[in-house]
Scaffold this motif. Structure first.
Motif, PDB file in Angstrom:
ATOM      1  N   LEU A   1       0.832  -1.203   0.000  1.00 45.56           N
ATOM      2  CA  LEU A   1       0.000   0.000   0.000  1.00 45.56           C
ATOM      3  C   LEU A   1       0.865   1.251   0.000  1.00 45.56           C
ATOM      4  O   LEU A   1       0.599   2.209  -0.743  1.00 45.56           O
ATOM      5  CB  LEU A   1      -0.909  -0.015   1.239  1.00 45.56           C
ATOM      6  CG  LEU A   1      -2.168   0.855   1.195  1.00 45.56           C
ATOM      7  CD1 LEU A   1      -3.041   0.480   0.010  1.00 45.56           C
ATOM      8  CD2 LEU A   1      -2.952   0.699   2.489  1.00 45.56           C
ATOM      9  N   ALA A   2       1.946   1.236   0.789  1.00 48.94           N
ATOM     10  CA  ALA A   2       2.848   2.386   0.857  1.00 48.94           C
ATOM     11  C   ALA A   2       3.566   2.602  -0.471  1.00 48.94           C
ATOM     12  O   ALA A   2       3.851   3.740  -0.860  1.00 48.94           O
ATOM     13  CB  ALA A   2       3.860   2.196   1.985  1.00 48.94           C
ATOM     14  N   ALA A   3       3.844   1.501  -1.179  1.00 45.72           N
ATOM     15  CA  ALA A   3       4.568   1.585  -2.453  1.00 45.72           C
ATOM     16  C   ALA A   3       3.768   2.311  -3.529  1.00 45.72           C
ATOM     17  O   ALA A   3       4.335   2.810  -4.498  1.00 45.72           O
ATOM     18  CB  ALA A   3       4.952   0.186  -2.932  1.00 45.72           C
ATOM     19  N   LEU A   4       2.459   2.381  -3.368  1.00 42.97           N
ATOM     20  CA  LEU A   4       1.624   3.057  -4.365  1.00 42.97           C
ATOM     21  C   LEU A   4       1.803   4.571  -4.321  1.00 42.97           C
ATOM     22  O   LEU A   4       1.488   5.257  -5.297  1.00 42.97           O
ATOM     23  CB  LEU A   4       0.147   2.709  -4.124  1.00 42.97           C
ATOM     24  CG  LEU A   4      -0.261   1.252  -4.323  1.00 42.97           C
ATOM     25  CD1 LEU A   4      -1.742   1.076  -4.034  1.00 42.97           C
ATOM     26  CD2 LEU A   4       0.050   0.772  -5.739  1.00 42.97           C
ATOM     27  N   GLY A   5       2.312   5.092  -3.190  1.00 51.39           N
ATOM     28  CA  GLY A   5       2.509   6.536  -3.075  1.00 51.39           C
ATOM     29  C   GLY A   5       1.190   7.279  -3.041  1.00 51.39           C
ATOM     30  O   GLY A   5       0.147   6.741  -2.676  1.00 51.39           O
ATOM     31  N   ASN A   6       1.232   8.549  -3.458  1.00 52.33           N
ATOM     32  CA  ASN A   6       0.024   9.377  -3.386  1.00 52.33           C
ATOM     33  C   ASN A   6      -0.706   9.483  -4.721  1.00 52.33           C
ATOM     34  O   ASN A   6      -1.494  10.396  -4.937  1.00 52.33           O
ATOM     35  CB  ASN A   6       0.368  10.778  -2.868  1.00 52.33           C
ATOM     36  CG  ASN A   6       1.351  11.497  -3.787  1.00 52.33           C
ATOM     37  OD1 ASN A   6       1.815  10.923  -4.766  1.00 52.33           O
ATOM     38  ND2 ASN A   6       1.658  12.738  -3.457  1.00 52.33           N
ATOM     39  N   LYS A   7      -0.413   8.534  -5.620  1.00 48.23           N
ATOM     40  CA  LYS A   7      -1.105   8.535  -6.908  1.00 48.23           C
ATOM     41  C   LYS A   7      -1.733   7.170  -7.181  1.00 48.23           C
ATOM     42  O   LYS A   7      -1.810   6.720  -8.311  1.00 48.23           O
ATOM     43  CB  LYS A   7      -0.141   8.896  -8.031  1.00 48.23           C
ATOM     44  CG  LYS A   7       0.379  10.328  -7.949  1.00 48.23           C
ATOM     45  CD  LYS A   7       1.274  10.670  -9.134  1.00 48.23           C
ATOM     46  CE  LYS A   7       1.761  12.108  -9.054  1.00 48.23           C
ATOM     47  NZ  LYS A   7       2.631  12.466 -10.205  1.00 48.23           N
ATOM     48  N   ALA A   8      -2.188   6.539  -6.130  1.00 45.88           N
ATOM     49  CA  ALA A   8      -2.782   5.202  -6.276  1.00 45.88           C
ATOM     50  C   ALA A   8      -4.125   5.293  -6.986  1.00 45.88           C
ATOM     51  O   ALA A   8      -4.984   6.103  -6.608  1.00 45.88           O
ATOM     52  CB  ALA A   8      -2.956   4.559  -4.906  1.00 45.88           C
ATOM     53  N   SER A   9      -4.287   4.479  -8.011  1.00 43.77           N
ATOM     54  CA  SER A   9      -5.582   4.430  -8.699  1.00 43.77           C
ATOM     55  C   SER A   9      -6.509   3.472  -7.967  1.00 43.77           C
ATOM     56  O   SER A   9      -6.056   2.600  -7.219  1.00 43.77           O
ATOM     57  CB  SER A   9      -5.393   3.962 -10.148  1.00 43.77           C
ATOM     58  OG  SER A   9      -4.989   2.600 -10.185  1.00 43.77           O
ATOM     59  N   GLN A  10      -7.811   3.627  -8.191  1.00 41.57           N
ATOM     60  CA  GLN A  10      -8.774   2.734  -7.543  1.00 41.57           C
ATOM     61  C   GLN A  10      -8.573   1.298  -8.015  1.00 41.57           C
ATOM     62  O   GLN A  10      -8.758   0.348  -7.241  1.00 41.57           O
ATOM     63  CB  GLN A  10     -10.207   3.187  -7.849  1.00 41.57           C
ATOM     64  CG  GLN A  10     -11.276   2.453  -7.048  1.00 41.57           C
ATOM     65  CD  GLN A  10     -11.084   2.627  -5.562  1.00 41.57           C
ATOM     66  OE1 GLN A  10     -10.992   3.724  -5.056  1.00 41.57           O
ATOM     67  NE2 GLN A  10     -11.016   1.513  -4.835  1.00 41.57           N
ATOM     68  N   GLU A  11      -8.156   1.148  -9.260  1.00 37.74           N
ATOM     69  CA  GLU A  11      -7.905  -0.191  -9.793  1.00 37.74           C
ATOM     70  C   GLU A  11      -6.759  -0.871  -9.045  1.00 37.74           C
ATOM     71  O   GLU A  11      -6.843  -2.055  -8.693  1.00 37.74           O
ATOM     72  CB  GLU A  11      -7.575  -0.108 -11.284  1.00 37.74           C
ATOM     73  CG  GLU A  11      -7.373  -1.468 -11.940  1.00 37.74           C
ATOM     74  CD  GLU A  11      -7.093  -1.359 -13.434  1.00 37.74           C
ATOM     75  OE1 GLU A  11      -6.818  -2.393 -14.053  1.00 37.74           O
ATOM     76  OE2 GLU A  11      -7.154  -0.229 -13.969  1.00 37.74           O
TER      77      GLU A  11
END
Length: 356
Positions: free
Chosen positions: A52-62
């Motif tokens: 979850l942390a690896a997604l950063g602040n641009k995580a898409s809902q997908e």
């Protein structure tokens, strides 16, 4: 009632922390996303936290849903259920078309009978013509109607079988969607529904209770022996709880090492007895590796409960049971505490974080 005195400690507001983290990462504040961040916050699954942390602040809902599907299979249960419901709707539509055809057929038959009656009563027709006409019309109409009726019965029977199969499929999807994959107990979705239903009727509140239970020092177990061992212990504890209560009592894993039970039809004293039976059974159960001989125990559990009649709604009931659980933890663990007015309240988790 048993009294437990809670020491004054600083306890983080989990709901606020989770909400803040989601806002920082620009994540939509929908229930399934909240579940991901809640699990990451309490640290019950480090791998999930890292992904979850690896997604950063641009995580898409997908991307979030992919993680959700990996760690929480019930995320996509609704999609499967929707598909089955569409199949049921399609089968019903087909069945209604068949019945409408049958109605049209009968209406045509009635029309032919009316025409025959007109012929019979016509004064300008001879007796022979009338008889021949009646025989021809009724023979053809009756034969057609009987044939169509047989086909209709066969079609309706087939459709009924298909709808029954789809219904069974839907029931199975619902069961899976409401089951915790690790412990095979009910999950938060099923717990939420049952907890809300308590307040649909005032008749049984006086003999209904919510018990919350939490495995003592579970983080230490995970840190010492690893998460695979921790998962096995979670599953074993869930099985033990299920084995020591009636079948009609809902037993759910509500998050991490926490379990919940909704007990209906019992007084406060009886609920205390049920909770104490679970506590004592777990305390006396050995947790050893049969191959290596490693002893993981002792494993104990703390429990807190509140009667439904002491709360105005599901949120307050959950909060008060959680306060009692906290007092059991803070009072030395491995004990059962019943909620009492005056217990410390500012650390209780809100049931709303579990709403889906």
């Amino acid at each position: 009632m048993n009294t437990a005195v809670a020491q004054k400690v600083q306890v983080p507001d989990i709901a606020a922390q989770v909400t803040y983290a989601m806002r920082i990462m620009n994540v939509s504040p929908i229930p399934r996303n909240y579940e991901l961040f809640y699990e990451a916050y309490i640290g019950s699954n480090p791998k999930l936290t890292r992904e979850l942390a690896a997604l950063g602040n641009k995580a898409s809902q997908e991307e979030l849903d992919e993680i959700g599907a990996q760690y929480f299979g019930h995320h996509h249960g609704a999609t499967s259920i929707d598909g089955v419901q569409l199949k049921i709707a399609s089968e019903l539509e087909s069945l209604l078309r068949l019945l409408k055809q049958e109605q049209t057929s009968l209406e045509s038959y009635n029309k032919l009978l009316d025409e025959t009656f007109v012929r019979i009563t016509a004064k300008n027709s001879t007796s022979v013509d009338i008889i021949k006409g009646v025989i021809n019309v009724l023979t053809q109409a009756t034969g057609d109607t009987i044939t169509q009726g047989k086909e209709m019965v066969e079609n309706v029977t087939q459709k009924s079988r298909e709808m029954e199969n789809v219904r069974k499929e839907l029931d199975e999807y619902k069961r899976i969607a409401n089951t915790d994959s690790l412990t095979q107990l009910s999950n938060r979705r099923a717990f939420d529904d049952r907890l809300s239903a308590i307040y649909n009727s005032t008749m049984s509140r006086n003999v209904t209770a919510l018990i919350l239970a939490d495995i003592d020092h579970f983080k230490k177990i995970n840190d010492t022996y690893g998460h695979p061992v921790g998962d096995k212990i979670l599953a074993s504890v869930g099985s033990l709880i299920r084995a020591h209560v009636r079948k009609d009592i809902l037993v759910a894993r509500t998050g991490g090492e926490e379990f919940a039970m909704i007990v209906e039809g019992n007084t406060e004293e009886e609920v205390m007895g049920i909770a104490e039976r679970i506590r004592a059974a777990l305390e006396s159960t050995p947790f050893k590796n049969s191959k290596t001989g490693v002893n993981y125990g002792p494993i104990t559990i703390s429990l807190g409960f509140c009667m439904a009649s002491w709360a105005e709604g599901p949120g307050e009931l959950y909060s008060k049971a959680d306060i009692a659980l906290y007092c059991a933890k803070n009072g030395g663990r491995n004990r059962v505490v019943v909620f009492e007015d005056g217990m410390k309240k500012d650390f209780a988790k809100s049931w709303l974080i579990y709403r889906k």
